[in-house]
Scaffold this motif. Structure first.
Motif: not given
Length: 279
Positions: A61, A71, A73, A77, A80, A109, A112-113
């Motif tokens: 990111d 991953v 996500i 997020p 990304v 979460l 973000t991831f």
């Protein structure tokens, strides 16, 4: 990346394991040699990406966070992107926020991831190994349904009032206010707001913004002019849409309209796309 070199497979009904409500899956195989460079577009679901190729990819990111390989996500997020060396395969799993809250720590979460193993635990490694052991997408879908169904824990439930509020936010395309939802559930506004945020990881207002943005994004990807998309998605005017798009994905409506990740959705999840003009 050459998108003409991408093959898409989706689960067929009556094949493999029983589908899990709230799960949508698609398998992608990239036959091209060009490097992968894909910017994700915010979606009202938690996304799990299983890297099944030999070259691997890196999720990153604008803040400098990087995770290599499979991953997870979260909701909202930010920016990304996935970058990789070339040909490979990927299983994408989308979980409704309600289901995700039962399977993993959705709140952790949001915005973000994370590495998939950190989210799903050690058993995710075995699942990924099993997915890699076959080239049959039907088998991969069945394995994943079994895995996700097995993670449903009766001790971790989302309140039916919270599930209802999310469902109505989605059905009404983000045009539902918290007071109306509170009245319909029989809860106070404060209680619904608190439990919704605690269990799903974002507030009802953020959920409405995300769902409304998703509606507009798919209209844009389907060729709808920005001003018309703004009106249909419930924005006050096009500048309002411009601000929201910039805030959520840091691009313009034109940038969203041409985002490859949305374009490929026509093949992977055509029912998610608006009916009407085709690009």
């Amino acid at each position: 990346m050459d998108w003409s070199q991408v093959d898409v497979t989706i689960p067929q009904r009556a094949r493999g394991a029983a589908p899990v409500p709230g799960v949508h899956m698609a398998g992608f195989r990239y036959r091209g040699a060009r490097p992968i460079d894909i910017t994700m577009v915010a979606h009202p679901a938690v996304t799990l990406l299983f890297d099944l190729g030999d070259h691997g990819w890196t999720a990153h990111d604008d803040a400098g966070k990087r995770t290599r390989g499979s991953v997870a996500i979260g909701l909202l997020p930010g920016n990304v992107s996935l970058t990789g060396a070339g040909s490979g395969a990927c299983l994408q799993v989308r979980l409704s926020p309600v289901l995700a809250a039962q399977i993993l720590d959705t709140a952790g979460l949001t915005r973000t991831f994370a590495d998939l193993d950190d989210v799903l635990g050690p058993k995710a490694r075995q699942l990924r190994s099993d997915l890699r052991s076959t080239t049959s997408w039907d088998e991969r879908f069945a394995m994943t349904y079994d895995f996700l169904g097995g993670r449903l824990d009766a001790r971790r439930r989302v309140d039916r009032e919270v599930a209802y509020a999310w469902q109505q936010t989605s059905v009404r395309q983000g045009r539902s206010d918290i007071q109306t939802l509170a009245v319909e559930t029989g809860w106070s506004r404060q209680r619904l707001w608190s439990r919704f945020r605690t269990q799903l990881g974002l507030s009802p207002k953020q959920a409405a913004r995300l769902v409304r943005f998703d509606h507009a994004a798919r209209l844009l990807a389907d060729g709808t002019p920005p001003a018309e998309a703004a009106a249909q998605a419930g924005y006050s005017d096009q500048p309002h849409l411009n601000r929201e798009v910039r805030s959520i994905v840091d691009t313009t409506p034109v940038g969203v309209a041409t985002a490859p990740w949305l374009a490929i959705d026509h093949a992977a999840w055509p029912s998610f796309m608006p009916r009407g003009r085709q690009r």
